[in-house]
Design a protein around this motif. Structure first.
Motif, PDB file in Angstrom:
ATOM      1  N   ARG A 141       0.839  -1.213   0.000  1.00 49.11           N
ATOM      2  CA  ARG A 141       0.000   0.000   0.000  1.00 49.11           C
ATOM      3  C   ARG A 141       0.865   1.251   0.000  1.00 49.11           C
ATOM      4  O   ARG A 141       0.502   2.279  -0.578  1.00 49.11           O
ATOM      5  CB  ARG A 141      -0.919  -0.011   1.223  1.00 49.11           C
ATOM      6  CG  ARG A 141      -2.052  -1.022   1.125  1.00 49.11           C
ATOM      7  CD  ARG A 141      -2.869  -1.086   2.395  1.00 49.11           C
ATOM      8  NE  ARG A 141      -3.548   0.183   2.669  1.00 49.11           N
ATOM      9  CZ  ARG A 141      -4.281   0.403   3.748  1.00 49.11           C
ATOM     10  NH1 ARG A 141      -4.417  -0.563   4.665  1.00 49.11           N
ATOM     11  NH2 ARG A 141      -4.869   1.561   3.929  1.00 49.11           N
ATOM     12  N   LYS A 142       2.011   1.153   0.622  1.00 51.81           N
ATOM     13  CA  LYS A 142       2.937   2.280   0.690  1.00 51.81           C
ATOM     14  C   LYS A 142       3.732   2.442  -0.605  1.00 51.81           C
ATOM     15  O   LYS A 142       3.986   3.571  -1.050  1.00 51.81           O
ATOM     16  CB  LYS A 142       3.896   2.067   1.863  1.00 51.81           C
ATOM     17  CG  LYS A 142       4.949   3.129   2.046  1.00 51.81           C
ATOM     18  CD  LYS A 142       5.823   2.789   3.248  1.00 51.81           C
ATOM     19  CE  LYS A 142       6.940   3.804   3.431  1.00 51.81           C
ATOM     20  NZ  LYS A 142       7.810   3.454   4.588  1.00 51.81           N
ATOM     21  N   LEU A 143       4.121   1.318  -1.219  1.00 52.60           N
ATOM     22  CA  LEU A 143       5.034   1.360  -2.369  1.00 52.60           C
ATOM     23  C   LEU A 143       4.356   1.345  -3.731  1.00 52.60           C
ATOM     24  O   LEU A 143       4.965   1.746  -4.724  1.00 52.60           O
ATOM     25  CB  LEU A 143       5.989   0.153  -2.304  1.00 52.60           C
ATOM     26  CG  LEU A 143       6.932   0.046  -1.106  1.00 52.60           C
ATOM     27  CD1 LEU A 143       7.789  -1.203  -1.255  1.00 52.60           C
ATOM     28  CD2 LEU A 143       7.813   1.291  -0.996  1.00 52.60           C
ATOM     29  N   LYS A 144       3.122   0.869  -3.809  1.00 51.26           N
ATOM     30  CA  LYS A 144       2.475   0.672  -5.110  1.00 51.26           C
ATOM     31  C   LYS A 144       2.416   1.971  -5.898  1.00 51.26           C
ATOM     32  O   LYS A 144       1.844   2.951  -5.448  1.00 51.26           O
ATOM     33  CB  LYS A 144       1.058   0.120  -4.931  1.00 51.26           C
ATOM     34  CG  LYS A 144       0.420  -0.329  -6.251  1.00 51.26           C
ATOM     35  CD  LYS A 144      -0.944  -0.935  -6.020  1.00 51.26           C
ATOM     36  CE  LYS A 144      -2.023   0.115  -5.935  1.00 51.26           C
ATOM     37  NZ  LYS A 144      -2.224   0.816  -7.235  1.00 51.26           N
ATOM     38  N   PRO A 145       3.032   1.984  -7.092  1.00 48.80           N
ATOM     39  CA  PRO A 145       3.011   3.216  -7.891  1.00 48.80           C
ATOM     40  C   PRO A 145       1.625   3.486  -8.463  1.00 48.80           C
ATOM     41  O   PRO A 145       0.837   2.561  -8.686  1.00 48.80           O
ATOM     42  CB  PRO A 145       4.023   2.925  -9.006  1.00 48.80           C
ATOM     43  CG  PRO A 145       4.115   1.441  -9.074  1.00 48.80           C
ATOM     44  CD  PRO A 145       3.820   0.917  -7.715  1.00 48.80           C
ATOM     45  N   GLU A 146       1.337   4.752  -8.703  1.00 46.86           N
ATOM     46  CA  GLU A 146       0.042   5.144  -9.242  1.00 46.86           C
ATOM     47  C   GLU A 146      -0.143   4.558 -10.633  1.00 46.86           C
ATOM     48  O   GLU A 146       0.787   4.480 -11.433  1.00 46.86           O
ATOM     49  CB  GLU A 146      -0.044   6.673  -9.299  1.00 46.86           C
ATOM     50  CG  GLU A 146      -1.432   7.197  -9.627  1.00 46.86           C
ATOM     51  CD  GLU A 146      -1.507   8.715  -9.553  1.00 46.86           C
ATOM     52  OE1 GLU A 146      -2.587   9.250  -9.861  1.00 46.86           O
ATOM     53  OE2 GLU A 146      -0.488   9.337  -9.204  1.00 46.86           O
ATOM     54  N   ASN A 147      -1.368   4.110 -10.916  1.00 49.84           N
ATOM     55  CA  ASN A 147      -1.740   3.545 -12.229  1.00 49.84           C
ATOM     56  C   ASN A 147      -1.106   2.180 -12.501  1.00 49.84           C
ATOM     57  O   ASN A 147      -1.025   1.758 -13.665  1.00 49.84           O
ATOM     58  CB  ASN A 147      -1.403   4.509 -13.371  1.00 49.84           C
ATOM     59  CG  ASN A 147      -2.143   5.825 -13.258  1.00 49.84           C
ATOM     60  OD1 ASN A 147      -3.317   5.854 -12.862  1.00 49.84           O
ATOM     61  ND2 ASN A 147      -1.477   6.924 -13.583  1.00 49.84           N
ATOM     62  N   PHE A 148      -0.655   1.497 -11.453  1.00 49.56           N
ATOM     63  CA  PHE A 148      -0.135   0.146 -11.603  1.00 49.56           C
ATOM     64  C   PHE A 148      -0.827  -0.784 -10.616  1.00 49.56           C
ATOM     65  O   PHE A 148      -1.088  -0.411  -9.479  1.00 49.56           O
ATOM     66  CB  PHE A 148       1.375   0.089 -11.322  1.00 49.56           C
ATOM     67  CG  PHE A 148       2.235   0.652 -12.412  1.00 49.56           C
ATOM     68  CD1 PHE A 148       2.697  -0.152 -13.445  1.00 49.56           C
ATOM     69  CD2 PHE A 148       2.594   1.998 -12.396  1.00 49.56           C
ATOM     70  CE1 PHE A 148       3.502   0.370 -14.444  1.00 49.56           C
ATOM     71  CE2 PHE A 148       3.395   2.523 -13.392  1.00 49.56           C
ATOM     72  CZ  PHE A 148       3.854   1.711 -14.423  1.00 49.56           C
ATOM     73  N   GLY A 149      -1.108  -2.004 -11.073  1.00 48.87           N
ATOM     74  CA  GLY A 149      -1.566  -3.054 -10.181  1.00 48.87           C
ATOM     75  C   GLY A 149      -0.370  -3.885  -9.741  1.00 48.87           C
ATOM     76  O   GLY A 149       0.661  -3.907 -10.418  1.00 48.87           O
ATOM     77  N   VAL A 150      -0.499  -4.572  -8.616  1.00 51.60           N
ATOM     78  CA  VAL A 150       0.599  -5.382  -8.077  1.00 51.60           C
ATOM     79  C   VAL A 150       0.064  -6.719  -7.579  1.00 51.60           C
ATOM     80  O   VAL A 150      -0.947  -6.763  -6.877  1.00 51.60           O
ATOM     81  CB  VAL A 150       1.314  -4.665  -6.911  1.00 51.60           C
ATOM     82  CG1 VAL A 150       2.355  -5.582  -6.276  1.00 51.60           C
ATOM     83  CG2 VAL A 150       1.977  -3.381  -7.381  1.00 51.60           C
ATOM     84  N   ILE A 151       0.722  -7.798  -7.962  1.00 51.96           N
ATOM     85  CA  ILE A 151       0.456  -9.120  -7.405  1.00 51.96           C
ATOM     86  C   ILE A 151       1.738  -9.600  -6.732  1.00 51.96           C
ATOM     87  O   ILE A 151       2.788  -9.683  -7.370  1.00 51.96           O
ATOM     88  CB  ILE A 151       0.013 -10.118  -8.491  1.00 51.96           C
ATOM     89  CG1 ILE A 151      -1.293  -9.651  -9.141  1.00 51.96           C
ATOM     90  CG2 ILE A 151      -0.162 -11.516  -7.889  1.00 51.96           C
ATOM     91  CD1 ILE A 151      -1.749 -10.512 -10.292  1.00 51.96           C
ATOM     92  N   VAL A 152       1.659  -9.896  -5.449  1.00 52.48           N
ATOM     93  CA  VAL A 152       2.836 -10.271  -4.663  1.00 52.48           C
ATOM     94  C   VAL A 152       3.007 -11.788  -4.692  1.00 52.48           C
ATOM     95  O   VAL A 152       2.079 -12.537  -4.381  1.00 52.48           O
ATOM     96  CB  VAL A 152       2.706  -9.769  -3.215  1.00 52.48           C
ATOM     97  CG1 VAL A 152       3.952 -10.130  -2.420  1.00 52.48           C
ATOM     98  CG2 VAL A 152       2.479  -8.254  -3.195  1.00 52.48           C
ATOM     99  N   ARG A 153       4.204 -12.243  -5.055  1.00 48.84           N
ATOM    100  CA  ARG A 153       4.509 -13.669  -5.157  1.00 48.84           C
ATOM    101  C   ARG A 153       4.781 -14.290  -3.787  1.00 48.84           C
ATOM    102  O   ARG A 153       5.110 -13.593  -2.818  1.00 48.84           O
ATOM    103  CB  ARG A 153       5.762 -13.881  -6.013  1.00 48.84           C
ATOM    104  CG  ARG A 153       5.661 -13.468  -7.455  1.00 48.84           C
ATOM    105  CD  ARG A 153       7.006 -13.756  -8.115  1.00 48.84           C
ATOM    106  NE  ARG A 153       7.058 -13.394  -9.513  1.00 48.84           N
ATOM    107  CZ  ARG A 153       6.589 -14.148 -10.499  1.00 48.84           C
ATOM    108  NH1 ARG A 153       6.025 -15.308 -10.228  1.00 48.84           N
ATOM    109  NH2 ARG A 153       6.700 -13.761 -11.748  1.00 48.84           N
ATOM    110  N   THR A 154       4.726 -15.630  -3.740  1.00 47.53           N
ATOM    111  CA  THR A 154       5.090 -16.370  -2.535  1.00 47.53           C
ATOM    112  C   THR A 154       6.546 -16.122  -2.160  1.00 47.53           C
ATOM    113  O   THR A 154       6.909 -16.129  -0.976  1.00 47.53           O
ATOM    114  CB  THR A 154       4.859 -17.880  -2.751  1.00 47.53           C
ATOM    115  OG1 THR A 154       3.513 -18.099  -3.194  1.00 47.53           O
ATOM    116  CG2 THR A 154       5.088 -18.654  -1.463  1.00 47.53           C
ATOM    117  N   ALA A 155       7.390 -15.873  -3.176  1.00 48.47           N
ATOM    118  CA  ALA A 155       8.825 -15.649  -2.938  1.00 48.47           C
ATOM    119  C   ALA A 155       9.102 -14.406  -2.101  1.00 48.47           C
ATOM    120  O   ALA A 155      10.222 -14.207  -1.623  1.00 48.47           O
ATOM    121  CB  ALA A 155       9.564 -15.538  -4.271  1.00 48.47           C
TER     122      ALA A 155
END
Length: 217
Positions: A141-155
């Motif tokens: 929530r802190k790092l996600k850049p504007e206009n980008f989605g993020v999926i965080v891996r198990t790694a």
């Protein structure tokens, strides 16, 4: 994880004890993940799909649901026209008489997460514990850049905020390069995925592995 590279061909085996659980090879030249500037050849309203020339022998197929900006009631003929240029990514290689399956919703995989331009998606691997998912959610929530989605891996389990930021910054720069294409050049390869050994390390190697052995000749 065992990696062998010889005469330009890479092979990767993942073992659990003496048992082979996964095997990958670059002998079959996969184009999955590659990004192209394509050109629409045919629009088929009855199929809600389009055939797109992207530089290969067979045109790829792009369905309306996979076009960036489409919604539930979108019609393919309202989104694409013949000879229109469009940025596409291969999600499934050509097989037999079928051309490659394409998407217009580009995603850029990193070591710890996947970045999705022009998206609001936010997801965290469900293989992680609730506490770890909560920790990563606060960081993203802190790092996600504007206009980008993020999926965080198990790694990403146990990974520091600094390491995640480095991954995000690298992928944002990668997108800047990809999106800086010149119109009129279609069909053209814009971004090529790395060798299979790099992809497997990127997507599978984590703290649960005991050894990584590499044999190069």
């Amino acid at each position: 994880m065992l990696i062998s590279s010889k005469d330009g061909v890479s092979k990767v085996a993942i073992l659990e004890g003496p048992t082979l659980v996964q095997y990958y090879t670059s002998e079959a030249k996969s184009k999955v993940g590659n990004i192209y500037l394509g050109k629409v050849k045919n629009v088929l309203p009855g199929m809600e799909a389009a055939f797109v020339s992207f530089g290969e022998e067979k045109n790829g197929v792009l369905y309306v649901a996979d076009i960036e900006g489409s919604h539930k009631n979108s019609k393919i003929e309202n989104l694409l026209k013949p000879d229109q240029e469009i940025l596409v990514q291969v999600v499934k290689d050509a097989m037999g008489e079928k051309g490659a399956r394409l998407t217009g919703q580009i995603s850029l995989p990193g070591r710890y997460l996947v970045l999705i331009p022009n998206s609001r998606t936010k997801g965290i691997s469900r293989r992680l514990s609730d506490n770890e998912r909560s920790r990563l959610n606060k960081i993203i929530r802190k790092l996600k850049p504007e206009n980008f989605g993020v999926i965080v891996r198990t790694a990403s389990e146990g990974v520091s905020e600094k390491a995640l930021k480095i991954d995000i910054d690298k992928l944002v720069e990668e997108w800047k390069v990809v999106s800086n294409y010149k119109s009129g050049d279609a069909p053209k390869l814009i971004h090529q995925e790395p060798d299979v050994s790099i992809k497997v390390i990127r997507e599978h190697l984590n703290s649960t592995f005991i050894k990584l052995l590499i044999d190069t000749k």
